[in-house]
Design an enzyme around this catalytic site. Sequence first.
Site, PDB file in Angstrom:
ATOM      1  N   GLU A   1      -0.790  -8.437   5.400  1.00  0.00           N
ATOM      2  CA  GLU A   1      -0.521  -8.748   6.593  1.00  0.00           C
ATOM      3  C   GLU A   1      -1.594  -8.642   7.796  1.00  0.00           C
ATOM      4  O   GLU A   1      -1.376  -8.635   8.843  1.00  0.00           O
ATOM      5  CB  GLU A   1       0.530  -7.772   7.022  1.00  0.00           C
ATOM      6  CG  GLU A   1       0.292  -6.434   7.259  1.00  0.00           C
ATOM      7  CD  GLU A   1       0.006  -5.647   6.178  1.00  0.00           C
ATOM      8  OE1 GLU A   1       0.120  -5.723   5.037  1.00  0.00           O
ATOM      9  OE2 GLU A   1      -0.227  -4.226   6.193  1.00  0.00           O
TER      10      GLU A   1
ATOM     11  N   HIS B   1      -3.279  -5.130   1.592  1.00  0.00           N
ATOM     12  CA  HIS B   1      -2.510  -5.323   2.868  1.00  0.00           C
ATOM     13  C   HIS B   1      -2.463  -6.976   3.322  1.00  0.00           C
ATOM     14  O   HIS B   1      -3.484  -7.279   3.746  1.00  0.00           O
ATOM     15  CB  HIS B   1      -2.972  -4.556   3.976  1.00  0.00           C
ATOM     16  CG  HIS B   1      -3.281  -3.128   3.953  1.00  0.00           C
ATOM     17  ND1 HIS B   1      -2.053  -2.450   4.891  1.00  0.00           N
ATOM     18  CD2 HIS B   1      -3.514  -2.212   3.343  1.00  0.00           C
ATOM     19  CE1 HIS B   1      -1.992  -1.162   4.516  1.00  0.00           C
ATOM     20  NE2 HIS B   1      -2.906  -1.137   3.938  1.00  0.00           N
TER      21      HIS B   1
ATOM     22  N   CYS C   1       0.769  -1.294  -0.178  1.00  0.00           N
ATOM     23  CA  CYS C   1       0.036   0.001   0.037  1.00  0.00           C
ATOM     24  C   CYS C   1       0.971   1.301   0.165  1.00  0.00           C
ATOM     25  O   CYS C   1       1.456   1.688  -0.962  1.00  0.00           O
ATOM     26  CB  CYS C   1      -1.207  -0.246   1.199  1.00  0.00           C
ATOM     27  SG  CYS C   1      -2.363   1.051   1.067  1.00  0.00           S
TER      28      CYS C   1
END
Length: 212
Positions: free
Chosen positions: A173, A171, A78
């Site tokens: 994660e 994202h 991002c």
Amino acid sequence: MRIGVLAVQGAFAEHVSTLASIGVEGVEVRLPSDLVGVSGLILPGGESTTMRLLIDRWGLRDPILDLARSGAPFLGTCAGMILLATTIADGDPPVLGLLDMRVRRNAFGRQLDSFEADIVVPILGDAPVHGVFIRAPIVEAVGPGVDVLSRLDDGRIVAVRERNVLATAFHPELVGEARFHRLLATMAAAHADPGEGAGRRPHPTRRGRAED
Ligand code: GLN
């Protein structure tokens, strides 16, 4: 093996825990000395304008560029993707300019400010990646040396790789998706110990701009 996570701002803690989930030590990077001994670097999501300022304030730009040019793998997610781009559309000059692409910040309209989508990333296998997009950028154009790793259904590019540098508009994660981190760790291990056949390929000095 230790992988650095730029920790000046943004969603760095989630990257450190995703690395921990695959048994890799993540090192929070705030100062140039934190980069000593890391075999790769993650640039997290957050606010790229703030990160740009803090990278320069703490003298991180040159040591980060040196690490990339040594061939150590990078992953930008991002805002991290924006930091890596050679061109930011209608915007500021590039920050690190390590990945030959043109990105547009906040590329999704108001209704799609944040959304989630299952996307296929063939190099990670058949199971789709659950992508979380938060005021995400889009890749509008890539240079000839860039592999497109994934597109949305409408064809827009959301994940790319150029040699040792990976970037996603979303994202991984935030949803416990560790396959990008695993790939990074594999690349970092090869970089730290080239062994037979896995020679280092330093990142070239960048001159051109992303082509349409
Ligand atoms: N919109 C942010 C920027 O332009 C990126 C958002 C994110 O990282 N989730 O920097």
